[in-house]
Design an enzyme around this catalytic site. Structure first.
Site, short mmCIF file in Angstrom:
data_model
loop_
_atom_site.label_atom_id
_atom_site.label_comp_id
_atom_site.label_asym_id
_atom_site.label_seq_id
_atom_site.Cartn_x
_atom_site.Cartn_y
_atom_site.Cartn_z
N ASP A 162 0.86 -1.28 -0.14
CA ASP A 162 0.12 0.14 -0.07
C ASP A 162 0.93 1.45 -0.18
OD1 ASP A 162 -2.67 1.25 0.00
OD2 ASP A 162 -3.37 -0.13 1.51
N ASP A 191 -9.83 3.96 -4.35
CA ASP A 191 -10.58 2.82 -4.00
C ASP A 191 -12.01 2.63 -4.58
OD1 ASP A 191 -8.46 2.16 -2.37
OD2 ASP A 191 -9.34 2.56 -0.44
#
Length: 403
Positions: free
Chosen positions: A122, A187
């Site tokens: 991430d 996202d």
């Protein structure tokens, strides 16, 4: 490219433990997802303690994973599956657990010793510029090098590296140097507007996907939120035919028959897993908008691509009402002029006759999809008029222009 089932904190809100992970792996077997091709169970954020141990290692949360990660991955592997884990290129993960910055070599070894095969990496908790002296590329290169170095020194296969940099700094242009997939957008959410926006963004860099690296359009929201059946079909079709990693994000224990039928459509998955053609479908006509114009609510509607068994088409109705969708076959670069093509519907699983020059899908539902496989069926009939399907500089051998 292998299909992935990802146990995600957005689904379980950090309420994960080894029992849930093993239940999910077992459901993959019993629900026939393994038979469909899904091979990984991935753990996302929140699996570790808040601090490293005295030796500097990440340690699993003893309450959530009392048997330890190695025991967990052994059980996953015994089911014939592979296991994925999560970390971050910054000081911390997005939920503020230990990240891997300045611990890349240590963590690459740790994840390997735990038995993991795949790493989602991430992009949170970014160190100050005067510490990194590098951009996103540099932070991901550190972990990629650590994985490669450990693989070389240990003689073991490297971790699959999935870059979760949310589309920042145009990962589609460079991320294949370091990993096998890269996120292309922010996202996803389980709403049609989010799916349409992500598809619109990805329509402009489909060229970046091939056997060696994949645009990652984020998880599948099939089975989540208020998505209609038609929207869920469109979502799955687009992600599969654009060759995004297929990462299931729904709770399998409560998945409906309808959800499972979408996620295991064998004809769509066969295109995704094509062993000869690794490239994505691409738009050949935007439809509502002029070609090459970005529109987050109405992305490109007419798509095509190659497969080992013929030409794949995706027709996407982005309207809020049913629509007929018409195209000329040779608008796709993969169709030959002067030929006719059999038509296979990849959702109804039916052979629908032969298309000559044109095709119309009637009454495509709102936000619905038509997925087709066209196969060459020989020369088109003699005597068709006009003599060119595309009347641009169509000319007789005697010099007479037909257009």
């Amino acid at each position: 490219m292998e299909l992935v089932l990802k146990v995600l904190t957005p689904v379980f809100q950090c309420d994960i433990d080894e029992g849930l992970i093993l239940q999910t792996a077992q459901l993959m077997k019993s629900l026939k997802l393994v038979d469909a091709g899904y091979t990984y169970v991935n753990i996302d954020d929140c699996y570790s303690e808040r601090s490293r141990n005295d030796d500097g290692d990440i340690i699993e949360d003893a309450t959530k994973f009392p048997s330890g990660m190695k025991a967990l991955t052994d059980e996953i592997h015994n089911l014939g599956l592979k296991a994925g884990i999560y970390s971050d290129s910054g000081w911390f993960t997005c939920q503020l657990y230990p990240g891997s910055f300045q611990n890349e070599a240590r963590d690459a070894k740790r994840f390997h010793d735990w038995g993991f095969d795949y790493l989602k990496y991430d992009n949170c908790a970014v160190p100050f510029d005067n510490i990194t002296r590098e951009n996103i590329m540099g932070r991901y290169e550190r972990m990629a090098n650590a994985i490669a170095d450990f693989s070389l020194s240990s003689g073991t296969p490297p971790l699959i590296l999935s870059l979760c940099q949310w589309g920042r700094e145009q990962g589609w242009a460079w991320a294949r140097r370091y990993g096998q997939s890269w996120r292309t957008t922010d996202d996803i959410e389980p709403y049609w507007h989010s799916i349409a926006k992500i598809l619109n963004q990805n329509s402009f860099y489909t060229w970046a996907t091939d056997f060696y690296g994949h645009n990652d359009m984020d998880i599948l929201e099939v089975g989540n939120g208020p998505l209609t059946y038609e929207e869920a079909k469109s979502h799955f079709t687009a992600w599969a035919l654009l060759k995004s990693p297929l990462l299931i994000g729904t709770h399998l224990a409560s998945a409906t028959k309808e959800t499972l039928e979408i996620l295991t459509n064998p004809e769509i998955i066969a295109i995704h897993q094509d062993s000869v053609i690794g490239t994505s479908i691409s738009p050949f006509r935007w439809g509502i908008n002029p070609d090459w114009v970005s529109n987050d609510t109405h992305p490109a509607q007419y798509w095509s691509g190659e497969s080992q068994n013929g030409t794949v088409f995706m027709l996407l109705n982005t309207l809020d009402e049913p629509a007929d969708m018409f195209f000329r076959l040779t608008e796709s670069p993969w169709i030959r002029a002067g030929r006719q093509y059999t038509v296979r519907d990849l959702w109804t699983h039916t052979d629908n006759g032969t298309a000559i020059r044109n095709f119309t899908a009637h009454a495509v539902p709102p936000h619905g999809v038509v997925a087709l496989l066209l196969q060459d069926a020989g020369d088109e009939p003699d005597g068709l008029w006009p003599p060119c399907a595309v009347l641009e500089w169509c000319m007789n051998s005697n010099g007479t222009r037909i257009d």
